[in-house]
Design an enzyme around this catalytic site. Structure first.
Site, PDB file in Angstrom:
ATOM      1  N   LYS A 131      64.703  79.625 -31.458  1.00  0.00           N
ATOM      2  CA  LYS A 131      63.694  78.566 -31.474  1.00  0.00           C
ATOM      3  C   LYS A 131      62.486  78.948 -32.326  1.00  0.00           C
ATOM      4  CE  LYS A 131      64.976  76.780 -26.910  1.00  0.00           C
ATOM      5  NZ  LYS A 131      64.563  76.617 -25.507  1.00  0.00           N
ATOM      6  N   SER A 144      64.669  72.725 -21.366  1.00  0.00           N
ATOM      7  CA  SER A 144      63.582  73.361 -22.110  1.00  0.00           C
ATOM      8  C   SER A 144      62.662  72.361 -22.806  1.00  0.00           C
ATOM      9  CB  SER A 144      64.155  74.335 -23.148  1.00  0.00           C
ATOM     10  OG  SER A 144      64.998  73.660 -24.048  1.00  0.00           O
TER      11      SER A 144
END
Length: 773
Positions: free
Chosen positions: A716, A673
């Site tokens: 996140k 990611s």
């Protein structure tokens, strides 16, 4: 006798001839027979008997014989088929000086070897002691022909004669007998014999004790057997039953009153009939009885009635847990199905989430909402398949498996059974517990589950199974396929605040014996504890911190201070110690080459700053910061893409090396990611354009410039919000994850959805926006 004398020598195997002692000897070796013939041909019929050092030597020489032996006279001789049988009378000790001949028989030069006399008092004392030991040994051994030791002692003329006679009666082994024969003095001979006799008496006493105990036990068992048989006969005459018969009759009565499936009843009747014919003392009696009692204790038909009031279920779930909307809706759906179809199979749910988010306690709340019995068993570290399936009854100490034991404890066939830590199952030579769970958690198979110990089909289809796991990576795919996975993500700061106010703080206040008036924690203090002293997805550490604060306050009241305790943020350092965590706050300005990324960890989300610099020399890509293999590949892909599209970005192809670093360097990092963040940092350093400091990003990239979706979006985004960032770039396909975010977070944050890397660069680097139009 002269100083030296030549006599035929008779080697003895495993025996020693003493002076003054008559001893029968059988000989068969040709050399030994020749020695006897030579002695018999002489006038005095004398020879010398010496013990062999090694009985396996058939033709002994000088070195094979002990140096001290006994001069003897042949008293009687008889010939037989197997050799010659002699009776020898020992005369005195002799020493072998040398062998004069070895064939056809041994003949040696000998000299007498008398024993020096000892002090009369000591000799007499030792002689009496030896007489006592010999008497004890005779009493224990109980010889077939008893010997009157007192009469024998009266006939003895000198002490050594008594010593050798007693030694011959004791039957010492050859090593001890030879040692006694070689004694340097009378006193030493008596002392050695005393030691040997003491040992022999102790051995004989122990042997007699063992024999007596064995005889007593055998006699006791025989007596008990006869008494039992007599008791049974008396009970039959009186029309009464024995305890074993009464026990079997009681078991049969209980089975007749119990409602059982037909197959189970047939097996139970067969076992009962077998039990009636097994003696009570047989091991199979207890094994069979225990198995029948397990059948009686299992709830074959007993169930609890589910509370299908949806409003009640919602109230219970909301009382026990804050948030978790998806989980609660799934439970309400199941209740609705049961209300319309009572025969519906119970679901098998798997709660997946980081530690401390309430997976186990949620199972208890579901059981309370349904009105079902709750049983929990932990699978963490379980290696033995028999722990789940049970052991065969043929093994000593066999037990049913944990599943059946939990059903027995619940006393109903439809409890809520929580299997904790299913992702931490082990596997070794004892089997694979995960494979055993395939049948247990399969609605199509578990209606006829067979435990190895029970060995009867038991219906598990009505059991509400809930499993918990921190991650699904270690769960075998066939097992995961049998469960409906529900993910519990971490809590936002606002959710943690509400959980602390509603659940954690009241619970810790009650455990510490405090009241709300005496112990108060304002919201700003709770916020400081959440941000500065805990970093986790759940609330377990937060509860520990609140517990420490409550205990500190309890100490004050216990010492007599009755003033109310209000914890201020300034008090935390003194009560909890220095701040444990420092948030990665947003940097006000970012130099070219620095981009803000987002990462997922087990304790929630985190902010990572990716830094890149151009090196004047070299062509290699240097990566630092403890990066994993996947993250390294993302960095190489990002470098290759940006280098291949330099013309689009309006920059010259870079010359020299490139160094990419991801702090903090002591923390391992991996995953795909960070691809867009690394590519943005490289594009920034090569173009000399800075990245917007209020923007964070996440996403995986490909060499063709596509931005692929990633996981952990909620964690996140919450990490970016904690750091003060207002703008987040996400892959377009992650738009479906935005509804999971709390409403107030979606309103505060700005989200940019990107399909290609150009979209990311256009949104992140203002100076490149015009070039990419």
């Amino acid at each position: 006798m002269t100083d030296s004398l030549g006599l035929p020598i008779l080697p003895l195997k495993n025996t020693v001839l003493y002076p003054y002692v008559l001893m029968p000897v059988s000989i068969g070796r040709p050399a030994s027979i020749a020695s006897v013939e030579a002695a018999l041909s002489s006038e005095d019929k004398m020879l010398a008997a010496f013990a062999q050092r090694d009985a396996d030597v058939e033709q002994p020489g000088r070195d094979d014989l002990f140096g001290i032996g006994t001069r003897a006279v042949i008293k009687r001789m008889a010939r037989g088929e197997e050799g010659i049988h002699l009776i020898l009378q020992g005369i005195e000790r002799v020493e072998l000086l040398e062998l004069e001949q070895t064939a056809p028989f041994l003949k040696g030069r000998l000299r007498n070897f008398p024993l020096p006399d000892g002090a009369e008092a000591e000799v007499e004392a030792l002689q009496r002691e030896l007489a006592g030991l010999a008497g004890r040994m005779q009493a224990i051994a109980e010889p077939a022909v008893p010997v009157d030791l007192n009469q024998l002692l009266a006939q003895v003329e000198e002490p050594m004669q008594f010593v050798f006679l007693v030694a011959a009666m004791a039957g010492l082994d050859s090593a001890k007998a030879q040692s006694l024969l070689e004694s340097p003095s009378q006193i030493e001979a008596m002392r050695r014999l005393h030691t040997y006799l003491t040992h022999e008496v102790q051995v004989l006493e122990i042997q007699k004790q063992i024999a007596t105990q064995a005889h007593t036990e055998i006699g006791k068992e025989q007596r008990e057997y006869l008494l039992r048989q007599q008791l049974k006969a008396i009970q039959r005459e009186l029309g009464e039953r024995s305890p074993e018969e009464s026990e079997v009759a009681e078991l049969r009565r209980r089975f007749e009153e119990l409602e059982l499936p037909e197959e189970v009843r047939k097996e139970a009747d067969r076992e009962l009939s077998r039990l009636e014919n097994i003696p009570a003392a047989a091991p199979d009696f207890q094994v069979t009885r225990t198995h029948l009692e397990l059948i009686l204790e299992l709830p074959w038909t007993a169930t609890t009635t589910d509370n299908l009031d949806l409003a009640h279920a919602r109230t219970v779930l909301d009382e026990d847990h804050y948030g978790l909307k998806e989980i609660k809706e799934r439970i309400i759906e199941h209740l609705a199905v049961l209300k319309l179809n009572p025969n519906a199979k119970a679901p098998i749910l798997c709660f997946v989430g980081p530690p401390g988010v309430g997976k186990t306690s949620l199972g208890q709340s579901i059981a309370r909402a349904l009105g079902r019995r709750f049983e929990r068993l932990s699978l963490g570290g379980l290696h033995d398949e028999a722990e789940l399936r049970g052991h065969r009854r043929t093994y000593i100490g066999a037990m049913p498996g944990r599943i059946v034991q939990s059903i027995r404890r619940a006393e109903v066939k439809n409890p809520l059974l929580m299997l904790d830590e299913v992702d931490k199952l082990g596997r070794d030579f004892r089997g694979d517990p995960a494979s055993a769970l395939l049948e247990i958690l399969d609605p199509a198979q578990n209606s006829t589950f067979r435990d190895n110990y029970l060995d009867l089909p038991f219906d598990l289809s009505k059991v509400f199974f809930i499993t918990t796991a921190n991650a699904t990576d270690t769960i075998p795919r066939p097992l995961l396929d049998r469960m409906e996975t529900l993910r519990l993500s971490g809590y936002s700061d606002e959710e943690k605040m509400q959980i602390a106010l509603r659940y954690l703080l009241p619970r810790q206040r009650q455990e510490a014996g405090l009241t709300a008036e005496r112990f108060q924690v304002p919201d700003e203090t709770l916020s400081a504890v959440i941000h500065r002293y805990t970093r986790e997805a759940g609330v377990r550490e937060l509860e520990r911190m609140l517990g420490r604060l409550a205990r500190k306050a309890a100490v004050r009241f216990a010492e007599g201070d009755d003033r109310a305790v209000v914890i201020q943020p300034s008090d935390l350092a003194a009560m909890l110690g220095p701040e444990r965590f420092f948030l990665e706050s947003a940097r006000r300005e970012l130099p070219p080459g620095v981009a803000t990324g987002l990462a997922w960890t087990e304790s929630g989300g985190d902010v990572l700053y990716v830094e890149a610099i151009q090196l004047p020399e070299g062509e290699r890509l240097t990566l630092t910061g403890q990066l994993g293999n996947v993250m390294k590949e993302s960095a190489r892909a990002a470098q290759s893409y940006v280098a291949a599209h330099c013309d689009r970005f309006g920059i010259e192809p870079p010359k020299g090396g490139l160094h990419v670093h991801v702090p903090a360097g002591a923390i391992p990092k991996d995953g795909p990611s960070a691809g867009v963040t690394i590519a943005t940092a490289i594009a920034s350093v090569w173009t000399g354009q800075a990245v917007r400091p209020d923007t964070a990003m996440t996403g995986e990239i490909t060499l063709s410039g596509l931005v692929l979706p990633v996981g952990g979006i909620k964690e996140k985004v919450l990490a970016a919000r904690r750091a003060g960032l207002k703008r987040v770039i996400l892959p377009r396909e992650n738009e479906k994850d935005l509804p999971e975010l709390p409403e107030h977070v979606r309103q505060e944050m700005q989200f940019v959805l990107a399909e290609r890397l150009e979209d990311v660069l256009r949104a992140a680097i203002p100076g490149l926006a015009e070039r990419l139009e």
